[in-house]
Structures are given as structure tokens and as C-alpha cells.
Design a protein around this motif. Sequence first.
Motif, PDB file in Angstrom:
ATOM      1  N   VAL A 416      11.345 -18.364 -15.740  1.00 31.56           N
ATOM      2  CA  VAL A 416      11.999 -17.306 -14.971  1.00 31.56           C
ATOM      3  C   VAL A 416      13.411 -17.732 -14.574  1.00 31.56           C
ATOM      4  O   VAL A 416      14.378 -16.967 -14.698  1.00 31.56           O
ATOM      5  CB  VAL A 416      11.161 -16.956 -13.732  1.00 31.56           C
ATOM      6  CG1 VAL A 416      11.951 -16.033 -12.796  1.00 31.56           C
ATOM      7  CG2 VAL A 416       9.861 -16.293 -14.140  1.00 31.56           C
ATOM      8  N   ARG A 417      13.549 -18.969 -14.093  1.00 33.47           N
ATOM      9  CA  ARG A 417      14.880 -19.467 -13.729  1.00 33.47           C
ATOM     10  C   ARG A 417      15.816 -19.513 -14.937  1.00 33.47           C
ATOM     11  O   ARG A 417      16.986 -19.132 -14.859  1.00 33.47           O
ATOM     12  CB  ARG A 417      14.770 -20.859 -13.112  1.00 33.47           C
ATOM     13  CG  ARG A 417      14.364 -20.877 -11.646  1.00 33.47           C
ATOM     14  CD  ARG A 417      14.499 -22.292 -11.087  1.00 33.47           C
ATOM     15  NE  ARG A 417      14.124 -22.366  -9.690  1.00 33.47           N
ATOM     16  CZ  ARG A 417      14.949 -22.118  -8.673  1.00 33.47           C
ATOM     17  NH1 ARG A 417      16.192 -21.740  -8.937  1.00 33.47           N
ATOM     18  NH2 ARG A 417      14.538 -22.232  -7.427  1.00 33.47           N
ATOM     19  N   ASP A 418      15.281 -19.993 -16.083  1.00 31.58           N
ATOM     20  CA  ASP A 418      16.108 -20.058 -17.292  1.00 31.58           C
ATOM     21  C   ASP A 418      16.594 -18.676 -17.712  1.00 31.58           C
ATOM     22  O   ASP A 418      17.766 -18.483 -18.057  1.00 31.58           O
ATOM     23  CB  ASP A 418      15.322 -20.711 -18.429  1.00 31.58           C
ATOM     24  CG  ASP A 418      15.104 -22.203 -18.192  1.00 31.58           C
ATOM     25  OD1 ASP A 418      15.816 -22.762 -17.334  1.00 31.58           O
ATOM     26  OD2 ASP A 418      14.214 -22.781 -18.850  1.00 31.58           O
ATOM     27  N   LEU A 419      15.676 -17.709 -17.683  1.00 28.14           N
ATOM     28  CA  LEU A 419      16.049 -16.354 -18.083  1.00 28.14           C
ATOM     29  C   LEU A 419      17.099 -15.768 -17.142  1.00 28.14           C
ATOM     30  O   LEU A 419      18.069 -15.144 -17.580  1.00 28.14           O
ATOM     31  CB  LEU A 419      14.802 -15.456 -18.116  1.00 28.14           C
ATOM     32  CG  LEU A 419      13.882 -15.624 -19.322  1.00 28.14           C
ATOM     33  CD1 LEU A 419      12.602 -14.836 -19.121  1.00 28.14           C
ATOM     34  CD2 LEU A 419      14.587 -15.170 -20.592  1.00 28.14           C
ATOM     35  N   ALA A 420      16.907 -15.937 -15.838  1.00 34.37           N
ATOM     36  CA  ALA A 420      17.880 -15.412 -14.871  1.00 34.37           C
ATOM     37  C   ALA A 420      19.248 -16.060 -15.066  1.00 34.37           C
ATOM     38  O   ALA A 420      20.285 -15.387 -14.993  1.00 34.37           O
ATOM     39  CB  ALA A 420      17.373 -15.637 -13.447  1.00 34.37           C
ATOM     40  N   THR A 421      19.250 -17.362 -15.345  1.00 34.36           N
ATOM     41  CA  THR A 421      20.517 -18.060 -15.562  1.00 34.36           C
ATOM     42  C   THR A 421      21.220 -17.545 -16.814  1.00 34.36           C
ATOM     43  O   THR A 421      22.445 -17.360 -16.828  1.00 34.36           O
ATOM     44  CB  THR A 421      20.273 -19.575 -15.673  1.00 34.36           C
ATOM     45  OG1 THR A 421      19.638 -20.034 -14.474  1.00 34.36           O
ATOM     46  CG2 THR A 421      21.591 -20.320 -15.864  1.00 34.36           C
ATOM     47  N   ARG A 422      20.436 -17.320 -17.872  1.00 34.70           N
ATOM     48  CA  ARG A 422      21.041 -16.828 -19.113  1.00 34.70           C
ATOM     49  C   ARG A 422      21.680 -15.457 -18.925  1.00 34.70           C
ATOM     50  O   ARG A 422      22.658 -15.119 -19.595  1.00 34.70           O
ATOM     51  CB  ARG A 422      19.973 -16.744 -20.209  1.00 34.70           C
ATOM     52  CG  ARG A 422      19.398 -18.085 -20.594  1.00 34.70           C
ATOM     53  CD  ARG A 422      20.438 -18.970 -21.271  1.00 34.70           C
ATOM     54  NE  ARG A 422      19.927 -20.291 -21.517  1.00 34.70           N
ATOM     55  CZ  ARG A 422      19.169 -20.614 -22.542  1.00 34.70           C
ATOM     56  NH1 ARG A 422      18.829 -19.696 -23.421  1.00 34.70           N
ATOM     57  NH2 ARG A 422      18.751 -21.858 -22.684  1.00 34.70           N
ATOM     58  N   TYR A 423      21.154 -14.632 -18.026  1.00 35.29           N
ATOM     59  CA  TYR A 423      21.716 -13.310 -17.751  1.00 35.29           C
ATOM     60  C   TYR A 423      22.648 -13.339 -16.542  1.00 35.29           C
ATOM     61  O   TYR A 423      22.946 -12.303 -15.958  1.00 35.29           O
ATOM     62  CB  TYR A 423      20.600 -12.291 -17.526  1.00 35.29           C
ATOM     63  CG  TYR A 423      19.905 -11.882 -18.798  1.00 35.29           C
ATOM     64  CD1 TYR A 423      20.410 -10.869 -19.603  1.00 35.29           C
ATOM     65  CD2 TYR A 423      18.745 -12.522 -19.218  1.00 35.29           C
ATOM     66  CE1 TYR A 423      19.782 -10.495 -20.773  1.00 35.29           C
ATOM     67  CE2 TYR A 423      18.097 -12.164 -20.391  1.00 35.29           C
ATOM     68  CZ  TYR A 423      18.635 -11.142 -21.166  1.00 35.29           C
ATOM     69  OH  TYR A 423      17.999 -10.780 -22.335  1.00 35.29           O
ATOM     70  N   GLN A 424      23.100 -14.537 -16.171  1.00 36.14           N
ATOM     71  CA  GLN A 424      24.029 -14.728 -15.060  1.00 36.14           C
ATOM     72  C   GLN A 424      23.460 -14.182 -13.753  1.00 36.14           C
ATOM     73  O   GLN A 424      24.189 -13.690 -12.889  1.00 36.14           O
ATOM     74  CB  GLN A 424      25.393 -14.073 -15.358  1.00 36.14           C
ATOM     75  CG  GLN A 424      26.055 -14.618 -16.612  1.00 36.14           C
ATOM     76  CD  GLN A 424      27.405 -13.980 -16.897  1.00 36.14           C
ATOM     77  OE1 GLN A 424      27.918 -13.238 -16.079  1.00 36.14           O
ATOM     78  NE2 GLN A 424      27.949 -14.272 -18.066  1.00 36.14           N
TER      79      GLN A 424
END
Length: 447
Positions: A416-424
Motif C-alpha cells: 500500500v505504501r509503495d503504491l501510494a508513493t508511486r502515485y505521489q
Amino acid sequence: MCLPPKTERSRSIRTTLLLWLLPFATLFMLLAWYLHGALLDRMSRDFVEERLQQEITLIEQQLTNGGGLQALNSSYFGALSHHLFAIRFGDQTRLSHPQWSAMLQPWLDLPEQGLIELHGTPAADTQPHRYMAWRAEREIGGQPVTIVAAEDYSRLQAGTHELHLWTAAVAIGLLVVLFALILLAVQLSMRPVRQLQHDLKALKQGKLQRLSDTVPQEFSGLIAQLNQLLDTLQHRLQKVREANANLSHRIKTPIAAINQLVSSEQPITPEARNQISQRLEDISRQLDSSLHASQSGGPLAGASCLPLEQTRELLWMLGRLHSNVAFDLDYTLPDNARWPIDEQDFSELLGNLADNAGKWARSRVRVQLSEQGDVRTLSIEDDGPGVPIEEREQLGTRGWRLDQQMPGHGLGLAIVRDLATRYQGRVQFEVSALGGLLVRVEIPSQV
């Protein structure tokens, strides 16, 4: 076999500019030439009118001061030979050119006054001429006076026509120069496009990693988005390579151990069988971890999803999986709203959070979807025991698990953190109004 449809090639920017600029430049020059002719004719008429009025005034003064037609001798008319005169003073008539009496005499009997246009053929000529004349009727010394002063407008018109033709020749020359300047301007304006084509070719050949940002303002946004896309793809590729390298390193040892146990000539004992089973479980766990990492690889350019439709489907499935938990959905956006998130990424994001909430909830999980300005917000909360504030900072750490008794590998919140980071975006962990944990994910719309 079905062939793919042919794509129609649109006109190039250069062709479009030339098709618009060249005809408009031609029309502009034609309009300027037409206006020049109209203004030249108007100025000629005003000039002739003013001169004729001055002649009429001069003749009236001569008639008033000189005692009639005797004051207008042949020398006076000779000095003004560029004009034609017809004068009637009482019952006497005087013509500037007596040999043209057949043409001049009828002008005295015309009803019009002021500036008039006349046509006539002089006795010495066979072609009709165009005259501009000023006709005035006065009374001098008790005698009625009619004065007609005329000028051969055909000669003046021939001169203005020649000037107009010379203007046309100059206009054509200027138009040729204007065409050349337009072609040069279009050619220069296409230099950034050609440079972009060169950079893209060099990028394809591996000579460049990013496009140059020294471009005109109109291309700056496009170049920035392309470079952002290149960075995203490069980051994805790097993550995939790292994941493959890590996976290869992690499963190499278990495979070697299994191979050693299987290739041994000794019979497989229950203890050896148990070791093989453990090694295979380790490999399965590593493959599962790699699969999750690949699914969180990053956003796909131009991808979007229907969050309400996917949320309803996912919550229905989770309701079957966690039959003792009620999944509620609250939202403030229209059913056809789209979010700038890939469908697979949104399912992974929501699935991990909702599944975790279902595992920890006592009886209720609430999912909220909202939009405020350019920010899309996904909130999931449960009525479970919650997470102590000192342990919330550890949430999302890869491999860290709050309860080792719960099934899983500690990767859900990390993904979840990785995905949120990838979408800024960002992930926040708070206390839920239901008593458990509240997870809020905020994703900006322009990424």
C-alpha cells in the motif's frame, strides 16, 4: 484474416501553417492593392474638384471686375489651356475651344450644378473622353451667368492607372518577399520539432536517457510529461531487475538444498520429507512476495479506474470471505467518476487494506471514497482493537507484522505504501471513530 484499419495521416504542422498563412497573405495584399486604387481615385477626384472650383471663382472675379466677357481674352484661356470653359453671360457665349462647340455648347444647358461627370468627343479625336466638370449658375451685374469648367479626366485617370499598375508590380514583389519570409519563419519554427524527433531517435538508440528541456514554452509541458514517463518506466525496470535478482538469490539456496536431498542415494526419510516441504514452502513464500512486488510496480501512463464499481465488487467478495463482518461503503462522488489510478493498482490498494481490516474487525468495516479539489481520498476503518500509537510508525514496514499469529507475510501495508508513493500520494494511520484503526490514502489527480 482481418487486417488492422489503416490510420489516416493528418497534415503536418508545416503544411497547415503554409495553407493558412500564404492565402491570407495573398488576400491581404490584394485588399491593400484594391484600397490603394480606391483611395487614389478618390484623391484624384477631390484634387480635380478643388481646382475646378478655384477656376470658377477666378472667372467670376474677372467677369465682375472686368466688365463682362471682354475681360476673358484668348490669352487668358491660353494660359489655362489644361481646362475647358463654356461661359454664357446674358445672351453672349464664350467657349475656350470654339472648334469644339458641338461638345461644349450643350454643357451650358444642363440642369445639374456642382461637380458632374460628362462624356464627349473632341473634334480632333475619334475616341470619347471622360470629363469632370463644375457647373455654376450666378447673377453678375443683373445678368444671368452660367459657367462650366471641365478637365479631361481620362488623361489623369490614365496616369493614376499607370501608377496603380506600378503599385501592383511592387505589391507582387513584396508578396514574393513575404512568401519567402513566411517559409523561413515556418522553417525556423519547425526546428524544435525536428530536434524533438532527433532526441526521440537518440532515445530509441540508447544514446539519451532523457529529452532536452531547452525547448519553446509550448513544448515544455509535453517534454516534462515525457521525461516523467521515462523516469517512471526506468524506475519500474530498475525495480523489476532488483526484484528478479533478489528472487534468484533467495530461492537459489532452497533449490540447492532440495536438489541435494532428492539426489541423495539414501531413501527419503520422514525428516527429509519434512525438510523438502519446508524448503518448498520457503520458495512459495518468496514467489508470492515477488508477485506482490511486481503488482505494485507503478502507475501506467493514461490509466484510470472506476473506483465505485471496483469497490462494490471487492467488498462483496470480502463479505463472503469474512462472513462475520459487515462492510459499509460511504461515498460523495458520482457513479461514473474516474480516478487516475490503474485498475490493478486500485484493486491491490483497496484489497490489502480491506482484507486487513476484515481480519482485525470485530463486526464492522467502513470504506469511504471522496474527492476534494485535486485530491482523491480512500479511507478504511474498523472496530477492531486498533494499533498503539508507538507501533503505528512500523506499519507498512516490509516484513513487519503486528501479530505473528495472523496469516500473511507482512507485505500488505508495505505494498500500500509503495503504491501510494508511486502515485505521489501518502498514507496516514489514525484512530478510527469505530474504535479500531483508520487508514487514509490520499492520491493527487495530477501525477
